[in-house]
Design a protein around this motif. Structure first.
Motif, PDB file in Angstrom:
ATOM      1  N   LEU A 110       0.834  -1.202   0.000  1.00  0.00           N
ATOM      2  CA  LEU A 110       0.000   0.000   0.000  1.00  0.00           C
ATOM      3  C   LEU A 110       0.871   1.255   0.000  1.00  0.00           C
ATOM      4  CD1 LEU A 110      -2.760   1.420   0.249  1.00  0.00           C
ATOM      5  CD2 LEU A 110      -2.626   1.086   2.740  1.00  0.00           C
ATOM      6  N   ASP A 111       1.966   1.223   0.751  1.00  0.00           N
ATOM      7  CA  ASP A 111       2.871   2.376   0.819  1.00  0.00           C
ATOM      8  C   ASP A 111       3.526   2.681  -0.531  1.00  0.00           C
ATOM      9  OD1 ASP A 111       2.585   3.320   3.383  1.00  0.00           O
ATOM     10  OD2 ASP A 111       4.056   1.940   4.226  1.00  0.00           O
ATOM     11  N   THR A 112       3.833   1.637  -1.280  1.00  0.00           N
ATOM     12  CA  THR A 112       4.608   1.829  -2.510  1.00  0.00           C
ATOM     13  C   THR A 112       3.742   2.044  -3.743  1.00  0.00           C
ATOM     14  OG1 THR A 112       4.730  -0.581  -2.819  1.00  0.00           O
ATOM     15  CG2 THR A 112       6.545   0.477  -1.624  1.00  0.00           C
ATOM     16  N   THR A 113       2.483   1.640  -3.690  1.00  0.00           N
ATOM     17  CA  THR A 113       1.644   1.777  -4.879  1.00  0.00           C
ATOM     18  C   THR A 113       1.227   3.228  -5.109  1.00  0.00           C
ATOM     19  OG1 THR A 113      -0.350   0.965  -6.017  1.00  0.00           O
ATOM     20  CG2 THR A 113      -0.535   1.365  -3.651  1.00  0.00           C
ATOM     21  N   ASN A 114       1.125   3.618  -6.349  1.00  0.00           N
ATOM     22  CA  ASN A 114       0.691   4.976  -6.695  1.00  0.00           C
ATOM     23  C   ASN A 114      -0.831   5.085  -6.747  1.00  0.00           C
ATOM     24  OD1 ASN A 114       3.306   6.044  -6.947  1.00  0.00           O
ATOM     25  ND2 ASN A 114       3.501   5.218  -9.023  1.00  0.00           N
ATOM     26  N   ASP A 115      -1.470   4.003  -7.161  1.00  0.00           N
ATOM     27  CA  ASP A 115      -2.932   3.996  -7.287  1.00  0.00           C
ATOM     28  C   ASP A 115      -3.531   3.323  -6.054  1.00  0.00           C
ATOM     29  OD1 ASP A 115      -5.550   3.995  -7.998  1.00  0.00           O
ATOM     30  OD2 ASP A 115      -5.267   3.032  -9.949  1.00  0.00           O
ATOM     31  N   LYS A 116      -3.591   4.066  -4.954  1.00  0.00           N
ATOM     32  CA  LYS A 116      -4.042   3.487  -3.699  1.00  0.00           C
ATOM     33  C   LYS A 116      -5.526   3.130  -3.740  1.00  0.00           C
ATOM     34  CE  LYS A 116      -0.539   5.732  -0.770  1.00  0.00           C
ATOM     35  NZ  LYS A 116       0.487   4.978  -1.417  1.00  0.00           N
ATOM     36  N   ASP A 117      -6.293   3.889  -4.496  1.00  0.00           N
ATOM     37  CA  ASP A 117      -7.723   3.610  -4.612  1.00  0.00           C
ATOM     38  C   ASP A 117      -7.972   2.211  -5.174  1.00  0.00           C
ATOM     39  OD1 ASP A 117     -10.604   4.195  -4.807  1.00  0.00           O
ATOM     40  OD2 ASP A 117     -10.222   4.239  -6.961  1.00  0.00           O
ATOM     41  N   ASN A 118      -7.446   1.926  -6.329  1.00  0.00           N
ATOM     42  CA  ASN A 118      -7.674   0.612  -6.944  1.00  0.00           C
ATOM     43  C   ASN A 118      -7.014  -0.508  -6.152  1.00  0.00           C
ATOM     44  OD1 ASN A 118      -9.336   1.259  -9.137  1.00  0.00           O
ATOM     45  ND2 ASN A 118      -7.599   2.022 -10.320  1.00  0.00           N
ATOM     46  N   PHE A 119      -5.888  -0.212  -5.496  1.00  0.00           N
ATOM     47  CA  PHE A 119      -5.227  -1.232  -4.686  1.00  0.00           C
ATOM     48  C   PHE A 119      -6.123  -1.641  -3.510  1.00  0.00           C
ATOM     49  CE2 PHE A 119      -2.448  -2.506  -1.166  1.00  0.00           C
ATOM     50  CZ  PHE A 119      -1.767  -3.562  -1.768  1.00  0.00           C
ATOM     51  N   LEU A 120      -6.750  -0.667  -2.869  1.00  0.00           N
ATOM     52  CA  LEU A 120      -7.643  -0.980  -1.755  1.00  0.00           C
ATOM     53  C   LEU A 120      -8.864  -1.761  -2.225  1.00  0.00           C
ATOM     54  CD1 LEU A 120      -7.596   2.304   0.385  1.00  0.00           C
ATOM     55  CD2 LEU A 120      -6.429   0.150   0.844  1.00  0.00           C
ATOM     56  N   VAL A 121      -9.426  -1.341  -3.346  1.00  0.00           N
ATOM     57  CA  VAL A 121     -10.591  -2.049  -3.873  1.00  0.00           C
ATOM     58  C   VAL A 121     -10.230  -3.491  -4.216  1.00  0.00           C
ATOM     59  CG1 VAL A 121     -12.246  -2.142  -5.767  1.00  0.00           C
ATOM     60  CG2 VAL A 121     -11.679   0.066  -4.719  1.00  0.00           C
ATOM     61  N   ALA A 122      -9.063  -3.681  -4.820  1.00  0.00           N
ATOM     62  CA  ALA A 122      -8.634  -5.039  -5.203  1.00  0.00           C
ATOM     63  C   ALA A 122      -8.423  -5.928  -3.986  1.00  0.00           C
ATOM     64  CB  ALA A 122      -7.360  -4.960  -6.041  1.00  0.00           C
ATOM     65  N   ASN A 123      -8.089  -5.328  -2.850  1.00  0.00           N
ATOM     66  CA  ASN A 123      -7.807  -6.108  -1.636  1.00  0.00           C
ATOM     67  C   ASN A 123      -8.943  -6.048  -0.615  1.00  0.00           C
ATOM     68  OD1 ASN A 123      -4.764  -7.144  -1.506  1.00  0.00           O
ATOM     69  ND2 ASN A 123      -4.802  -5.191  -2.625  1.00  0.00           N
ATOM     70  N   THR A 124     -10.116  -5.661  -1.065  1.00  0.00           N
ATOM     71  CA  THR A 124     -11.244  -5.485  -0.150  1.00  0.00           C
ATOM     72  C   THR A 124     -11.571  -6.773   0.611  1.00  0.00           C
ATOM     73  OG1 THR A 124     -12.228  -3.705  -1.449  1.00  0.00           O
ATOM     74  CG2 THR A 124     -13.696  -4.935  -0.005  1.00  0.00           C
ATOM     75  N   GLU A 125     -11.625  -7.873  -0.093  1.00  0.00           N
ATOM     76  CA  GLU A 125     -12.000  -9.124   0.563  1.00  0.00           C
ATOM     77  C   GLU A 125     -10.986  -9.508   1.641  1.00  0.00           C
ATOM     78  OE1 GLU A 125     -13.121 -13.785  -0.591  1.00  0.00           O
ATOM     79  OE2 GLU A 125     -12.798 -12.282  -2.162  1.00  0.00           O
ATOM     80  N   PHE A 126      -9.688  -9.374   1.318  1.00  0.00           N
ATOM     81  CA  PHE A 126      -8.637  -9.676   2.288  1.00  0.00           C
ATOM     82  C   PHE A 126      -8.772  -8.790   3.528  1.00  0.00           C
ATOM     83  CE2 PHE A 126      -4.459  -8.150   3.818  1.00  0.00           C
ATOM     84  CZ  PHE A 126      -3.993  -9.329   4.401  1.00  0.00           C
ATOM     85  N   ILE A 127      -8.981  -7.488   3.316  1.00  0.00           N
ATOM     86  CA  ILE A 127      -9.088  -6.546   4.438  1.00  0.00           C
ATOM     87  C   ILE A 127     -10.315  -6.861   5.298  1.00  0.00           C
ATOM     88  CG2 ILE A 127      -9.382  -4.110   5.074  1.00  0.00           C
ATOM     89  CD1 ILE A 127      -7.980  -3.425   2.395  1.00  0.00           C
TER      90      ILE A 127
END
Length: 538
Positions: free
Chosen positions: A280-297
């Motif tokens: 999460l710290d290194t990604t530029n597109d934090k929005d799509n990264f969070l959405v992609a990991n929604t189930e895990f979170i």
């Protein structure tokens, strides 16, 4: 139309409920709505192609800031397209109209949209609040993440210090609290607590109160822990499609997720969660990264959720004289915290009503109280001390907690906070302000606390009122330095006439006293004795 809703840039606890209702009204008409706090830059205003501006007003002592805000927008749009409403606009209508020119001023409640120059008779005051506009601004309202509502409007009393008879002249039971809460749930997600801004709930009949209690229990306000709080991450997922959502919502979600690391680092998911945060710290597109990991979170966070208790706060206070055992027993079925009871006067009837109200509520199972205490109206300083002392004694007698909030009276027609009541003076008000600054406006229960802040008796109370302001705010420092004791040795020599002389000299800087002891005391009030200068010298 393109609608701009504006709140002047003052600090306030509650979001602008009137604007939130107007937002609902215009969105129902398929209008575009934008909310802004303060003065919007001209280029941004032009880019939005605004057709109409609504500006809310709050307290009269914000008059000058509010007028400045109105004049700012009058430079960018024809004043006839600006609509001003709210408390101050309703109380100072004539003065405001003279100062702002051709803007429209809306008085009282918006019960008929026809006053907006539209072919529409919607009762805007009865519409649900649009909480989504709060996500468009940086400012966070301390009470913004609650259900905010009324179950009644108006008050049958006509107290001389109160603006309610002018703002809400007719008392009525709105009888739609269940619909309001269910509407918020469906559109914006559940809130934990409910702040009710009713001015006099105990004027309801027993049958009406029973209906209200039943409705509130039906929408989840029971004494059992039933509320599952939505995390900032879940709130972000709900709100991310709002094109006007402020970046703070994403930042808040990320801060929340990072804050979970300490809870999870020693669990079986700790390594996987740390890897997720690193990505999460290194990604530029934090929005799509969070959405992609929604189930895990969600899978991880779900294991750490526990149901919470919900609370109802009748935030404007309850009238002691109207509290009866039958009505209090009904209201006590709800998760009330705290129960606020107004204690504005000190006379035998007011004291008896207040004591009876506290005992009645206590007998119904209520243990946590708060109250509002008006001062600087027609009262004397003594009466404030006696009311505060009564709370200390009641808390000790009944083994309950009572927090008091002294509130300085200011006439509803004044545009500043300079009013001095007939039995008060500038020095006494300054001293009370200093005491409350130290206590953050709250007078808590406990004899030691009270005795230290307000004195063990009336004589000690007045001694504290006479202290230099910094001696009150930084009391321990000045006592340690021995300076307070020096002042005290001289003060205690004063006769009543000498204290009157000292008060005259403190209230009127041009007053020249020939009194020997007063002349010795005056230097203690000079700035050379301020805490800041003494600590710099040290």
């Amino acid at each position: 139309m393109n609608i701009l809703l504006v709140e002047p840039n003052y600090k306030n606890k509650y979001p602008p409920m009137g604007l939130m209702k107007i937002s609902t009204f215009h969105k129902n008409r398929q209008d575009s709505v934008v909310f802004y706090k303060g003065n919007m830059a001209e280029n941004e205003f032009r880019n939005l192609s605004i057709d109409r501006v609504y500006i809310t007003t709050l307290f009269t002592f914000y008059y000058h800031k509010t007028v400045e805000t109105i004049k700012h927008y009058s430079k960018h749009i024809d004043p006839s397209c600006i609509y001003i409403g709210g408390i101050m606009a309703s109380l100072l209508t004539e003065q405001l109209q003279q100062d702002i020119g051709n803007c429209h001023i809306l008085i009282g409640q918006l019960t008929d949209a026809e006053v907006l120059g539209l072919q529409d008779h919607t009762n805007i005051d009865m519409l649900p609040l649009d909480y989504s506009i709060l996500d468009e601004i940086e400012y966070d309202y301390p009470a913004g993440d609650n259900y905010l509502s009324y179950t009644t409007r108006g008050c049958p009393n006509h107290c001389a210090f109160c603006a309610v008879p002018l703002l809400e002249p007719n008392y009525q039971f709105t009888n739609n609290i269940r619909d309001q809460i269910e509407n918020v749930n469906s559109q914006f997600g559940q809130k934990r607590n409910l702040l009710l801004l009713d001015n006099n709930i105990f004027n309801l009949s027993v049958d009406q109160m029973q209906k209200l209690v039943n409705d509130l229990k039906a929408v989840g306000f029971t004494k059992e822990p039933t509320f599952i709080k939505q995390t900032p991450f879940e709130q972000y997922l709900t709100k991310r499609h709002n094109e006007r959502m402020h970046p703070k919502i994403l930042s808040r979600a990320i801060d929340f997720l990072k804050g979970q690391h300490q809870k999870l680092k020693n669990s079986k998911h700790g390594d996987a969660y740390k890897e997720f945060l690193d990505q999460l710290d290194t990604t530029n597109d934090k929005d799509n990264f969070l959405v992609a990991n929604t189930e895990f979170i969600n899978d991880i966070l779900r294991m750490h959720k526990r149901p919470l208790k919900r609370f109802i706060d009748f935030n404007q206070g309850l009238e002691a004289a109207r509290i009866t055992p039958e009505k209090m027993e009904l209201l006590a079925q709800l998760p009330l915290n705290p129960v606020r009871i107004a204690f504005d006067h000190y006379n035998p009837a007011a004291v008896e009503n207040y004591r009876r109200a506290i005992v009645t509520a206590y007998e119904c199972g209520i243990n946590h109280f708060s109250n509002y205490m008006l001062y600087n109206f027609d009262d004397r300083p003594d009466s404030l001390w006696y009311r505060l002392k009564l709370n200390i004694d009641l808390a000790k007698e009944l083994h309950i907690s009572i927090f008091s909030f002294p509130m300085k009276y200011m006439p509803i027609s004044k545009t500043d906070r300079s009013h001095i009541g007939p039995h008060w003076n500038k020095k006494y008000l300054q001293a009370i302000s200093a005491i409350l600054l130290v206590t953050k406006g709250v007078v808590a229960q406990g004899e030691n606390f009270f005795n230290r802040a307000f004195g063990t008796d009336i004589d000690e109370f007045y001694r504290i009122l006479f202290l230099p302001r910094d001696f009150i705010i930084y009391r321990s420092f000045y006592e340690t330095q021995g300076i307070t004791q020096q002042w005290d040795a001289i003060y205690r020599e004063l006769s009543k006439e000498g204290k009157d002389e000292l008060l005259n000299a403190l209230v009127d800087t041009n007053y020249q006293s020939a009194h020997r002891l007063v002349q010795k005391l005056i230097p203690f009030y000079n700035k050379e004795y301020t805490y800041a200068q003494l600590t710099r010298k040290g």
